[in-house]
Design a protein around this motif. Structure first.
Motif, PDB file in Angstrom:
ATOM      1  N   UNK A 109      12.797  85.711  -8.232  1.00  0.00           N
ATOM      2  CA  UNK A 109      12.342  86.794  -9.103  1.00  0.00           C
ATOM      3  C   UNK A 109      11.581  86.277 -10.326  1.00  0.00           C
ATOM      4  N   UNK A 110      11.197  85.010 -10.291  1.00  0.00           N
ATOM      5  CA  UNK A 110      10.520  84.395 -11.427  1.00  0.00           C
ATOM      6  C   UNK A 110       9.204  85.104 -11.728  1.00  0.00           C
ATOM      7  N   UNK A 111       9.003  85.432 -12.995  1.00  0.00           N
ATOM      8  CA  UNK A 111       7.819  86.163 -13.433  1.00  0.00           C
ATOM      9  C   UNK A 111       6.525  85.468 -13.044  1.00  0.00           C
ATOM     10  N   UNK A 112       6.547  84.129 -13.018  1.00  0.00           N
ATOM     11  CA  UNK A 112       5.308  83.391 -12.805  1.00  0.00           C
ATOM     12  C   UNK A 112       5.110  82.923 -11.367  1.00  0.00           C
ATOM     13  N   UNK A 113       5.989  83.331 -10.464  1.00  0.00           N
ATOM     14  CA  UNK A 113       5.744  83.092  -9.044  1.00  0.00           C
ATOM     15  C   UNK A 113       4.901  84.269  -8.550  1.00  0.00           C
ATOM     16  N   UNK A 114       3.672  83.989  -8.172  1.00  0.00           N
ATOM     17  CA  UNK A 114       2.721  85.057  -7.876  1.00  0.00           C
ATOM     18  C   UNK A 114       2.514  85.298  -6.391  1.00  0.00           C
ATOM     19  N   UNK A 115       2.761  84.275  -5.565  1.00  0.00           N
ATOM     20  CA  UNK A 115       2.434  84.394  -4.146  1.00  0.00           C
ATOM     21  C   UNK A 115       3.559  83.838  -3.279  1.00  0.00           C
ATOM     22  N   UNK A 116       3.683  84.409  -2.100  1.00  0.00           N
ATOM     23  CA  UNK A 116       4.660  83.920  -1.138  1.00  0.00           C
ATOM     24  C   UNK A 116       4.258  82.516  -0.681  1.00  0.00           C
ATOM     25  N   UNK A 117       5.224  81.633  -0.530  1.00  0.00           N
ATOM     26  CA  UNK A 117       4.927  80.271  -0.100  1.00  0.00           C
ATOM     27  C   UNK A 117       4.772  80.214   1.418  1.00  0.00           C
ATOM     28  N   UNK A 118       4.029  79.211   1.876  1.00  0.00           N
ATOM     29  CA  UNK A 118       3.697  79.117   3.297  1.00  0.00           C
ATOM     30  C   UNK A 118       4.923  79.024   4.191  1.00  0.00           C
ATOM     31  N   UNK A 119       5.979  78.341   3.707  1.00  0.00           N
ATOM     32  CA  UNK A 119       7.147  78.138   4.564  1.00  0.00           C
ATOM     33  C   UNK A 119       8.204  79.225   4.392  1.00  0.00           C
ATOM     34  N   UNK A 120       7.877  80.306   3.688  1.00  0.00           N
ATOM     35  CA  UNK A 120       8.787  81.446   3.581  1.00  0.00           C
ATOM     36  C   UNK A 120       8.362  82.515   4.579  1.00  0.00           C
ATOM     37  N   UNK A 121       9.279  82.935   5.422  1.00  0.00           N
ATOM     38  CA  UNK A 121       8.984  84.050   6.322  1.00  0.00           C
ATOM     39  C   UNK A 121       8.917  85.351   5.535  1.00  0.00           C
TER      40      UNK A 121
END
Length: 293
Positions: free
Chosen positions: A246-258
């Motif tokens: 839920x981090x405010x500065x994580x903007x995009x889903x990572x490649x290894x996350x389904x």
């Protein structure tokens, strides 16, 4: 009477007092406060720019929305972030997850979030531990199907209870059908009376038993820090991961996350209180491709 001439007073040069350490500290303190103010202002401007679309959206369309779960300011910030994240992932699929804690859900009212983004899938808590069914699983499971959501079921894993008994509890409760999402193992807590290695053995036993029963690899759900510290080395590449961050500065889903659970504080029309919202790392056809066959 003889007058004595007045004696001229020799004026000494005015001594210059050196600046005290206290005044130097005061000057340094003022500079430090000013620098911090500048940094804070730059930070605030950066945040506003980063979430400019969400800010404009919020104040244009949602300025009167209130929630008794959050303060008005918290609600504004969360709505802005939700809009921004979903805007950045408009080619992907959004969904949500629920349990008995959401109470009675008006499924017929659920359609979109933030007015613009369709909700296509839902994960529903089925069981917790070795003997605990979710009190609203049956009604939620049936209603999700009736209202054309791609549905999935998850088990809340309790590290200090027998893993096989927990797997059997899930299997007994959940009857997966064609078109349903793979089963999910939700692991968030650390064990109290066993080592991390023992925890991993238990998780693997649950995963193997459930995979054998449903003939599909389960998905593992956890927070990113838990995943990084305890799960990645053991399970990455072998199982798909659904990650909460839920981090405010994580903007995009990572490649290894389904799947990325990016908020736990959304508002969805038809559900009382706060709701988790997720982004699937693909389009709707990709989502259907991982479902039960």
């Amino acid at each position: 009477m003889k007058r004595t001439p007045p004696v001229k007073k020799i004026q000494s040069k005015k001594s210059v007092k050196p600046k005290s350490k206290r005044s130097e500290k005061g000057t340094f303190g003022k500079i430090s406060v000013f620098a911090l103010m500048v940094l804070f202002l730059a930070f605030a401007i950066g945040v506003l720019y980063q979430y400019r679309n969400g800010v404009l959206y919020y104040f244009g369309f949602k300025s009167n929305v209130n929630s008794n779960e959050l303060t008005d300011e918290e609600r504004k910030l969360e709505d802005i972030r939700i809009f921004e994240v979903l805007s950045r992932h408009d080619t992907k699929v959004a969904g949500f997850d629920v349990s008995e804690y959401q109470g009675n859900i008006a499924w017929e009212k659920i359609d979109k979030i933030e007015d613009d983004f369709p909700l296509a899938f839902v994960f529903i808590r089925a069981t917790a531990g070795n003997d605990r069914p979710d009190l609203r699983f049956e009604e939620n499971w049936k209603a999700a199907k009736e209202h054309y959501f791609i549905r999935g079921a998850y088990h809340y894993y309790r590290p200090n209870e027998n893993s096989i008994a927990q797997a059997d509890n899930f299997i007994k409760t959940v009857k997966l059908r064609k078109g349903d999402l793979p089963p999910v193992l939700d692991i968030e807590k650390l064990p109290k009376n066993q080592s991390i290695d023992s925890l991993k053995v238990g998780l693997r036993r649950w995963l193997n038993r459930v995979e054998k029963h449903y003939k599909v690899k389960p998905i593992i759900y956890s927070g990113e820090s838990y995943y990084t510290d305890f799960l990645r080395e053991e399970f990455k590449g072998e199982y798909p991961f659904w990650i909460a961050n839920y981090n405010l500065f994580v903007e995009n889903i990572k490649k290894d996350w389904l799947i990325w659970q990016f908020t736990e504080k959304a508002q969805i029309y038809g559900i009382k209180g706060l709701v988790d919202v997720n982004v699937f790392n693909g389009n709707k056809e990709d989502l259907k491709a991982i479902c039960m066959r």
